[in-house]
Design a protein around this motif. Structure first.
Motif, PDB file in Angstrom:
ATOM      1  N   HIS A 104       0.826  -1.201   0.000  1.00  0.00           N
ATOM      2  CA  HIS A 104       0.000   0.000   0.000  1.00  0.00           C
ATOM      3  C   HIS A 104       0.866   1.258   0.000  1.00  0.00           C
ATOM      4  CE1 HIS A 104      -3.791  -2.143   0.780  1.00  0.00           C
ATOM      5  NE2 HIS A 104      -3.056  -2.951   1.548  1.00  0.00           N
ATOM      6  N   SER A 105       0.432   2.242  -0.767  1.00  0.00           N
ATOM      7  CA  SER A 105       1.134   3.521  -0.841  1.00  0.00           C
ATOM      8  C   SER A 105       0.526   4.508   0.143  1.00  0.00           C
ATOM      9  CB  SER A 105       1.055   4.083  -2.262  1.00  0.00           C
ATOM     10  OG  SER A 105      -0.312   4.278  -2.643  1.00  0.00           O
ATOM     11  N   LEU A 106       1.218   5.619   0.321  1.00  0.00           N
ATOM     12  CA  LEU A 106       0.771   6.710   1.180  1.00  0.00           C
ATOM     13  C   LEU A 106       1.119   8.009   0.457  1.00  0.00           C
ATOM     14  CD1 LEU A 106      -0.587   6.433   3.992  1.00  0.00           C
ATOM     15  CD2 LEU A 106       1.586   7.078   5.002  1.00  0.00           C
ATOM     16  N   ASP A 107       0.427   8.244  -0.664  1.00  0.00           N
ATOM     17  CA  ASP A 107       0.824   9.276  -1.615  1.00  0.00           C
ATOM     18  C   ASP A 107       0.748  10.693  -1.062  1.00  0.00           C
ATOM     19  OD1 ASP A 107       1.278   7.300  -3.434  1.00  0.00           O
ATOM     20  OD2 ASP A 107      -0.635   7.516  -4.478  1.00  0.00           O
ATOM     21  N   ARG A 108      -0.168  10.961  -0.156  1.00  0.00           N
ATOM     22  CA  ARG A 108      -0.407  12.335   0.283  1.00  0.00           C
ATOM     23  C   ARG A 108       0.377  12.733   1.527  1.00  0.00           C
ATOM     24  NH1 ARG A 108      -4.992  14.599  -2.152  1.00  0.00           N
ATOM     25  NH2 ARG A 108      -6.135  13.140  -3.481  1.00  0.00           N
ATOM     26  N   ILE A 109       1.232  11.857   2.011  1.00  0.00           N
ATOM     27  CA  ILE A 109       2.002  12.140   3.217  1.00  0.00           C
ATOM     28  C   ILE A 109       3.472  12.269   2.842  1.00  0.00           C
ATOM     29  CG2 ILE A 109       2.681  11.313   5.490  1.00  0.00           C
ATOM     30  CD1 ILE A 109      -0.208  12.213   5.303  1.00  0.00           C
ATOM     31  N   ALA A 110       4.070  13.400   3.200  1.00  0.00           N
ATOM     32  CA  ALA A 110       5.504  13.627   3.001  1.00  0.00           C
ATOM     33  C   ALA A 110       6.243  13.330   4.296  1.00  0.00           C
ATOM     34  CB  ALA A 110       5.761  15.059   2.544  1.00  0.00           C
ATOM     35  N   TRP A 111       7.547  13.169   4.172  1.00  0.00           N
ATOM     36  CA  TRP A 111       8.353  12.887   5.357  1.00  0.00           C
ATOM     37  C   TRP A 111       8.242  14.001   6.388  1.00  0.00           C
ATOM     38  CZ3 TRP A 111      10.055   8.152   5.962  1.00  0.00           C
ATOM     39  CH2 TRP A 111      10.345   7.361   4.843  1.00  0.00           C
ATOM     40  N   ALA A 159       5.605   0.884  -9.318  1.00  0.00           N
ATOM     41  CA  ALA A 159       5.826   2.009 -10.229  1.00  0.00           C
ATOM     42  C   ALA A 159       4.534   2.512 -10.840  1.00  0.00           C
ATOM     43  CB  ALA A 159       6.802   1.598 -11.337  1.00  0.00           C
ATOM     44  N   ASN A 160       3.572   1.629 -11.068  1.00  0.00           N
ATOM     45  CA  ASN A 160       2.311   2.013 -11.691  1.00  0.00           C
ATOM     46  C   ASN A 160       1.232   1.000 -11.298  1.00  0.00           C
ATOM     47  OD1 ASN A 160       2.706  -0.259 -13.616  1.00  0.00           O
ATOM     48  ND2 ASN A 160       4.281   1.109 -14.477  1.00  0.00           N
ATOM     49  N   GLU A 161       0.004   1.259 -11.768  1.00  0.00           N
ATOM     50  CA  GLU A 161      -1.124   0.391 -11.419  1.00  0.00           C
ATOM     51  C   GLU A 161      -0.962  -1.005 -11.985  1.00  0.00           C
ATOM     52  OE1 GLU A 161      -5.950   0.104 -12.275  1.00  0.00           O
ATOM     53  OE2 GLU A 161      -4.953   2.059 -12.332  1.00  0.00           O
ATOM     54  N   GLU A 162      -0.443  -1.117 -13.200  1.00  0.00           N
ATOM     55  CA  GLU A 162      -0.281  -2.435 -13.811  1.00  0.00           C
ATOM     56  C   GLU A 162       0.683  -3.307 -13.009  1.00  0.00           C
ATOM     57  OE1 GLU A 162      -0.322   0.412 -15.359  1.00  0.00           O
ATOM     58  OE2 GLU A 162      -2.189   0.164 -16.515  1.00  0.00           O
ATOM     59  N   ALA A 163       1.772  -2.689 -12.537  1.00  0.00           N
ATOM     60  CA  ALA A 163       2.721  -3.446 -11.724  1.00  0.00           C
ATOM     61  C   ALA A 163       2.095  -3.866 -10.401  1.00  0.00           C
ATOM     62  CB  ALA A 163       3.978  -2.621 -11.485  1.00  0.00           C
ATOM     63  N   ALA A 164       1.256  -3.004  -9.833  1.00  0.00           N
ATOM     64  CA  ALA A 164       0.599  -3.339  -8.572  1.00  0.00           C
ATOM     65  C   ALA A 164      -0.365  -4.503  -8.753  1.00  0.00           C
ATOM     66  CB  ALA A 164      -0.141  -2.121  -8.037  1.00  0.00           C
ATOM     67  N   ARG A 165      -1.117  -4.505  -9.850  1.00  0.00           N
ATOM     68  CA  ARG A 165      -2.039  -5.616 -10.095  1.00  0.00           C
ATOM     69  C   ARG A 165      -1.280  -6.906 -10.402  1.00  0.00           C
ATOM     70  NH1 ARG A 165      -7.333  -4.293 -10.525  1.00  0.00           N
ATOM     71  NH2 ARG A 165      -7.863  -2.074 -10.772  1.00  0.00           N
ATOM     72  N   ALA A 166      -0.191  -6.782 -11.126  1.00  0.00           N
ATOM     73  CA  ALA A 166       0.586  -7.980 -11.446  1.00  0.00           C
ATOM     74  C   ALA A 166       1.185  -8.609 -10.195  1.00  0.00           C
ATOM     75  CB  ALA A 166       1.693  -7.626 -12.437  1.00  0.00           C
ATOM     76  N   GLY A 167       1.515  -7.808  -9.218  1.00  0.00           N
ATOM     77  CA  GLY A 167       2.103  -8.337  -7.998  1.00  0.00           C
ATOM     78  C   GLY A 167       1.104  -8.793  -6.968  1.00  0.00           C
ATOM     79  N   ASN A 168      -0.212  -8.603  -7.236  1.00  0.00           N
ATOM     80  CA  ASN A 168      -1.243  -8.981  -6.267  1.00  0.00           C
ATOM     81  C   ASN A 168      -2.370  -9.771  -6.920  1.00  0.00           C
ATOM     82  OD1 ASN A 168      -0.626  -7.379  -3.557  1.00  0.00           O
ATOM     83  ND2 ASN A 168      -0.120  -6.033  -5.281  1.00  0.00           N
ATOM     84  N   ALA A 169      -2.025 -10.592  -7.912  1.00  0.00           N
ATOM     85  CA  ALA A 169      -2.996 -11.492  -8.564  1.00  0.00           C
ATOM     86  C   ALA A 169      -4.194 -10.740  -9.127  1.00  0.00           C
ATOM     87  CB  ALA A 169      -3.455 -12.570  -7.592  1.00  0.00           C
ATOM     88  N   GLY A 170      -3.950  -9.574  -9.700  1.00  0.00           N
ATOM     89  CA  GLY A 170      -5.013  -8.801 -10.330  1.00  0.00           C
ATOM     90  C   GLY A 170      -5.692  -7.800  -9.421  1.00  0.00           C
ATOM     91  N   ALA A 171      -5.495  -7.884  -8.113  1.00  0.00           N
ATOM     92  CA  ALA A 171      -6.110  -6.941  -7.169  1.00  0.00           C
ATOM     93  C   ALA A 171      -5.245  -5.698  -7.027  1.00  0.00           C
ATOM     94  CB  ALA A 171      -6.317  -7.593  -5.810  1.00  0.00           C
ATOM     95  N   LEU A 172      -5.890  -4.547  -6.873  1.00  0.00           N
ATOM     96  CA  LEU A 172      -5.174  -3.273  -6.738  1.00  0.00           C
ATOM     97  C   LEU A 172      -5.212  -2.819  -5.286  1.00  0.00           C
ATOM     98  CD1 LEU A 172      -3.720  -0.876  -8.038  1.00  0.00           C
ATOM     99  CD2 LEU A 172      -5.964   0.190  -8.371  1.00  0.00           C
TER     100      LEU A 172
END
Length: 304
Positions: A104-111, A159-172
């Motif tokens: 899971h990402s945390l896109d809206r939080i900076a260090w 890196a992108n949505e496609e990579a995320a789905r590929a690494g989680n059996a199609g789930a995002l």
């Protein structure tokens, strides 16, 4: 004389007859209007029900379709006079970094958002420098890698949505920045979801690759159970039970979805104190100024 009286009574009867007939026809017309209104209303209701059935024919009374409603937990920050438990935010970030950040990402939080919330400035700079970020271009027009800075945002696991789905059996895997605000039930839902993995009851089939969780809509969720007792080792010595880790990471995600929570409550308390003082002062001044005027007695002595 008798003939005159008879003619008068006959005339009066003829005059009353149209009036009675007119009233009778009005009552009958009113009754027919009520029947027409009832018929039209019944037709409208029937047409609405038919249209609703035709448009949404997947309505189900099964609670599993919407997910089991989570119970209400006494979160510390829900009190009107309490802020977030910052020790729990620090522990929750550790759970996110060691467990959740793999998917899971945390896109809206900076260090820098962690500074003086859960970590010191030096700790944040050290954590940010452990991550490499692509930057550039340089003087030659090439992109390069550099250590992270407090102004950089949390790194993404894919890196992108496609990579995320590929690494989680199609789930995002969803981004967790606003997950508390984006789900009905908020913190209660996330905590219940993390601790609610059980075996599927009799008669419920879960296809391969999915896991049963009654709090997830439909009951079948792609994310497996990730929190187990002793999975992480807290710096402050808190026992890392599954429920404790779920509470801490939920608190951290609640803060991530509303970082201004503490400042907003402090400002609200200050405003309440100031406005209360001004209200009491205005009431006192009003009574002080108007009491002599309202209590005075005016006597008029006319000239002699």
């Amino acid at each position: 004389m008798f003939a005159r009286l008879a003619s008068q009574s006959t005339r009066r009867a003829l005059q009353k007859a149209p009036v009675q007939a007119r009233f009778a026809s009005t009552k009958a017309q009113a009754g027919s209007n009520k029947a027409q209104i009832a018929a039209v209303g019944t037709g409208i209701i029937g047409a609405t029900a038919l249209a609703y059935t035709m448009v949404d024919n997947n309505v189900s009374a099964n609670m599993a379709d919407e997910g089991l409603h989570p119970p209400a937990y006494p979160w510390y920050q829900n009190s009107p006079v309490h802020t977030f438990d910052h020790a729990a935010i620090r522990r929750g970030y550790q759970v996110y970094r060691e467990v959740c950040s793999a998917c899971h990402s945390l896109d809206r939080i900076a260090w820098r958002n962690l500074i003086n919330v859960s970590h010191s400035e030096d700790e944040v700079k050290t954590m940010a420098e452990e991550v490499e970020y692509e930057d550039g271009p340089d003087e030659n027009g090439d992109m390069f890698q550099r250590p992270g800075k407090p102004s950089d945002y949390m790194p993404k696991p894919y890196a992108n949505e496609e990579a995320a789905r590929a690494g989680n059996a199609g789930a995002l895997p969803p981004d967790l920045s606003l997950i508390i605000k984006a789900r009905h039930g908020g913190s209660d839902y996330v905590f219940s979801l993390l601790t609610g993995y059980v075996d599927a009851p009799a008669g419920v089939e879960v296809r391969e690759g999915l896991n049963y969780n009654p709090y997830f809509p439909g009951g079948a969720i792609a994310m497996a159970r990730v929190l187990f007792d002793g999975l992480v080792e807290y710096e402050d010595g808190t026992p890392a039970t599954a429920s404790q880790m779920a509470r801490d990471v939920t608190t951290f995600l609640a803060w991530a979805s509303e970082p201004e929570h503490d400042d907003r409550k402090k400002m609200g308390m200050k405003a309440a104190i100031v406005l209360s003082g001004l209200t009491l002062l205005s009431v006192y001044i009003k009574r002080f100024k108007w009491a002599p005027i309202k209590s005075r007695k005016i006597i008029y002595n006319p000239p002699q």
